[in-house]
Design an enzyme around this catalytic site. Structure first.
Site, PDB file in Angstrom:
ATOM      1  N   ASP A   1       1.190   4.957   1.937  1.00 46.05           N
ATOM      2  CA  ASP A   1       0.766   5.844   3.023  1.00 46.05           C
ATOM      3  C   ASP A   1       0.822   7.282   2.523  1.00 46.05           C
ATOM      4  OD1 ASP A   1       0.508   3.761   4.980  1.00 46.05           O
ATOM      5  OD2 ASP A   1       2.696   3.689   5.076  1.00 46.05           O
TER       6      ASP A   1
ATOM      7  N   ASP B   1       0.837  -1.193   0.000  1.00 43.13           N
ATOM      8  CA  ASP B   1       0.000   0.000   0.000  1.00 43.13           C
ATOM      9  C   ASP B   1       0.875   1.247   0.000  1.00 43.13           C
ATOM     10  OD1 ASP B   1       1.054  -0.063   2.502  1.00 43.13           O
ATOM     11  OD2 ASP B   1      -0.830   0.132   3.582  1.00 43.13           O
TER      12      ASP B   1
ATOM     13  N   ASP C   1      -3.677   4.437   2.345  1.00 40.07           N
ATOM     14  CA  ASP C   1      -4.032   4.896   3.691  1.00 40.07           C
ATOM     15  C   ASP C   1      -3.880   6.409   3.691  1.00 40.07           C
ATOM     16  OD1 ASP C   1      -4.449   2.323   4.444  1.00 40.07           O
ATOM     17  OD2 ASP C   1      -2.675   2.147   5.711  1.00 40.07           O
TER      18      ASP C   1
ATOM     19  N   TYR D   1       6.374  -8.682  12.547  1.00 41.72           N
ATOM     20  CA  TYR D   1       6.178  -7.404  11.856  1.00 41.72           C
ATOM     21  C   TYR D   1       4.722  -6.989  12.037  1.00 41.72           C
ATOM     22  CZ  TYR D   1       6.687  -3.886   8.122  1.00 41.72           C
ATOM     23  OH  TYR D   1       6.754  -2.712   7.408  1.00 41.72           O
TER      24      TYR D   1
END
Length: 729
Positions: free
Chosen positions: A110, A108, A162, A232
């Site tokens: 950010d 993804d 996001d 993680y």
């Protein structure tokens, strides 16, 4: 031969808060190992192709254009002149893995959406969210406005985004805005500061490493290793992406001229020996800091709290502090617990040993990314199940539960019998068709069935491995209060965010029963010894030998009797539960044919103690256990379905069975007095009786059972009682 200019600069410039540990340049072997490391990483698809990168840039350009146009329209709707609204600007910045240049395929992006002062946060999470929904490229969208860092999660043209929001105190937002300038924080609230912190920290990290390209390849390696080994996840108490990045940056500062292969090796060496605060070796310890923190006089005058254990008592108790380099400095590992820190340090030490073997040409790099089997590591598990029949709210409920699991871990760690709590970051999704119980009740009344009663349940399962402390006492591991408290907390939170029909359950599961929840290709459980075999009994009493997971036993060892013939290798104990929710663990006895070769007479051996004879009456399914020396019946096994044991001496029924359908007579028994009677009896005999099966199971077991020197049994020692009353009201 002169060194490159960049290397000369690195040799004269000091990075971090201390001098480097070594300024050596890579050897030929280091370069060769770096090439092999690069080749290995490419097999795991950690590098994006040029076409994928171009696609991401196109998506960011569309989002940036859409966002600026939205700011213009909102400004006009707030009575701002159109010519002025054209110039207010707005900006979409990236941070995280994409900004650091270590994003992998399918990852993804950010993003941070920066707005001028007349744009409210509520505008972003309502008006802009509605605008996104109308875009044909948007596949899904989730608004989480009440989060610690409010965010919009969406998928735009196949790329997950996001999106955070920050409103600055400026009237306009120029395209060349420098986010590293502390003055942009003036007059901002905490949520805007936290949203800005991601971009500010990422930009600082890139300026604090000696060689950005070397840093990136090293970070790709560490991130892949951490994900493969299940450490993680910031939300579950491990390290997130920014924390791993800061650890790698610190190692780059220690070895400014080293090759990535050397940095990977040094990373594991440094942090396998690092003394963290509140550790066994040192209470004070040392945090990881990339740049010198400003003094009180040098601190910007905006009043935001910073990490400083000298003035903030709570900061003294942080277990693995990694401090962000941008103001306001914060600990990025606030969620770390004793268990998660222990697990990460163990994995780092194991990885260092593997790296040593790589440098000694004993193994290849790919073995660094081969994780240990989580399900093979522990004998006891807690399964958390978050479910809902409403598909649209399923992910909201799953994220809520996942965000609170670390609180459960903290409470489990406080239990006196638990030494380690290991939660796997991987959640397992399940979709099942089930009957609506409310509709079923109405159908039962009308004696009608309807296929429309079936509903779909969406679930996610998390597995928590439990490591128990070693002692010689009975463990009364009652987790009911902890589980109910956790359940109450997440239900209250679900009510606040208006999640309808949330369902949660927690179950205690032994390793041998994990197959009830996950398929074997995921569990990948292996036998402890290839020489070990398990004896399965069919209806005719014949033996079918298959590989099992029992510890290796002496030749002829026969699996102890229990009601479902399950493997009971762990601690030589079996979990039993009675109607009053109390639990009792008993050691086992063993059956073998008696010397007269009769099918109805068998020997019950309590290992080194008295030999008892078991007789099965031919006319019924009843079995009598009697003392061989006195020929007096000691126990009598009735021919009912619940396997109730009756003591002929005191005429009280004793039922050590669990999860079986009990008869009405068994349900009316006084379980507390029965359990006490059983304990008293075997204290006198210095023996413990394990769970006895029903007559149908006992007969099959007797016909093929053998006994040759079974392992010794202890009296009451190493027994475990586990109770998780999640459904208790």
């Amino acid at each position: 031969m002169s060194k490159p200019l960049s290397q000369q600069n690195n040799a004269t410039k000091t990075y971090g808060v201390s001098l480097p540990l070594s300024t050596d340049y890579p050897t030929l072997k280091d370069k060769e190992l770096t090439e092999k490391l690069d080749e290995t990483l490419r097999k795991y698809n950690v590098f994006e192709t040029d076409s994928e990168l171009r696609h991401r840039m196109d998506v960011l350009h569309k989002i940036n254009t859409l966002y600026k146009n939205w700011i213009k329209n909102i400004s006009i709707s707030k009575n701002m002149p159109e010519d002025v609204a054209e110039k207010v600007g707005g900006k979409v910045c990236t941070f995280g893995s994409f900004r650091l240049g270590v994003n992998s395929q399918g990852g993804d992006i950010d993003t941070l959406c920066i707005a001028p002062r007349h744009i409210d946060r509520s505008d972003f999470f309502t008006s802009f969210a509605e605008l996104l929904k109308k875009q044909p490229e948007v596949q899904k969208l989730l608004v989480i406005e009440e989060a610690f860092v409010p965010v919009i999660k969406t998928e735009f043209d196949g790329i997950e985004l996001d999106m955070l929001f920050a409103r600055l105190s400026f009237s306009t937002i120029p395209d060349d805005l420098d986010l590293k300038d502390d003055s942009i924080l003036k007059n901002l609230d905490q949520k805007c500061v936290r949203s800005l912190n991601g971009c500010r920290v990422t930009d600082e990290i890139l300026t604090l490493v000696p060689n950005v390209e070397t840093f990136r390849l090293t970070l790709r390696t560490i991130k892949l290793w951490a994900k493969k080994n299940g450490i993680y996840s910031n939300v579950l108490g491990y390290l997130g992406g920014v924390s791993w990045a800061m650890l790698v940056a610190r190692v780059c500062q220690f070895y400014p001229n080293a090759a990535p292969s050397t940095l990977v090796n040094r990373f594991f060496k440094v942090f396998s020996q690092w003394i963290w605060p509140n550790s066994q070796n040192n209470i004070n310890g040392c945090p990881v800091i990339l740049k010198q923190m400003p003094s009180l006089e040098e601190m910007p005058p905006y009043g935001f709290p910073v990490w400083d254990p000298r003035f903030n008592p709570a900061d003294k108790y942080h277990l693995m502090p990694i401090i962000t380099p941008a103001y306001p400095q914060q600990n990025s590992t606030y969620n770390v617990t004793y268990s998660t820190r222990t697990i990460m340090i163990e994995e780092i030490k194991r990885a260092y040993d593997l790296c040593q073997d790589v440098f000694n040409t004993k193994i290849e790099w790919n073995q660094l990314f081969e994780a240990k089997n989580f399900f093979q590591r522990y004998k006891h598990f807690i399964v958390l199940i978050a479910s809902t029949p409403i598909k649209d709210q399923y992910m909201d409920w799953v994220r809520l539960v996942e965000s609170k699991i670390r609180h459960l871990i903290l409470n489990l760690e406080k239990n006196q019998y638990i030494s380690l709590v290991h939660v796997s970051p991987q959640g397992f999704e399940q979709v099942k068709e089930t009957k609506d119980t409310e509709l079923i009740e109405s159908d039962d009344q009308s004696n009608e069935t309807n296929e429309s009663n079936m509903i779909t349940i969406y679930s996610t399962l998390w597995f928590i491995g439990i490591e128990l402390k070693q002692n010689n006492e009975v463990m009364d591991l009652n987790l009911t209060d902890i589980i109910l408290s956790f359940k109450d907390m997440i239900y209250k939170q679900a009510n606040k965010v208006m999640i309808a029909c949330p369902q949660f359950d927690a179950k205690y599961v032994k390793r041998t029963r994990l197959k009830d929840y996950l398929p074997s290709n995921i569990l990948k459980l292996e036998p402890k010894s290839s020489k070990t075999s398990r004896v399965d009994l069919n209806r005719n009493g014949s033996e079918n030998s298959t590989n099992g997971i029992l510890d290796q036993k002496p030749n002829g060892y026969q699996k102890p009797l229990n009601e479902n013939h399950e493997n009971q290798e762990e601690n030589q104990t079996t979990l039993l539960r009675n109607e009053s929710k109390d639990t009792l663990l008993l050691n086992r006895g063993y059956l073998s044919p008696s010397s007269d070769s009769s099918d109805s007479v068998f020997t019950f051996n309590q290992t080194g103690h008295e030999i008892q004879t078991i007789s099965r009456q031919n006319s019924t399914n009843n079995v009598i256990i009697q003392n061989e020396s006195s020929n007096k019946p000691e126990f009598f096994l009735e021919s009912n379905t619940n396997g109730t044991v009756i003591n002929q001496n005191n005429k009280r029924s004793l039922s050590p069975t669990s999860d079986l359908n009990r008869s009405k007579k068994a349900k009316e028994m006084n379980y507390s007095s029965s359990t006490q009677a059983l304990q008293d009896h075997f204290k006198e005999q210095e023996q413990l009786l394990d769970s006895l099966p029903g007559p149908h199971s006992l007969a099959n077991s007797i016909s093929a059972s053998k006994l040759v020197n079974p392992p010794p049994l202890s009296v009451v020692k190493n027994s475990i009682r586990v109770n998780i009353g999640c459904n208790k009201k």
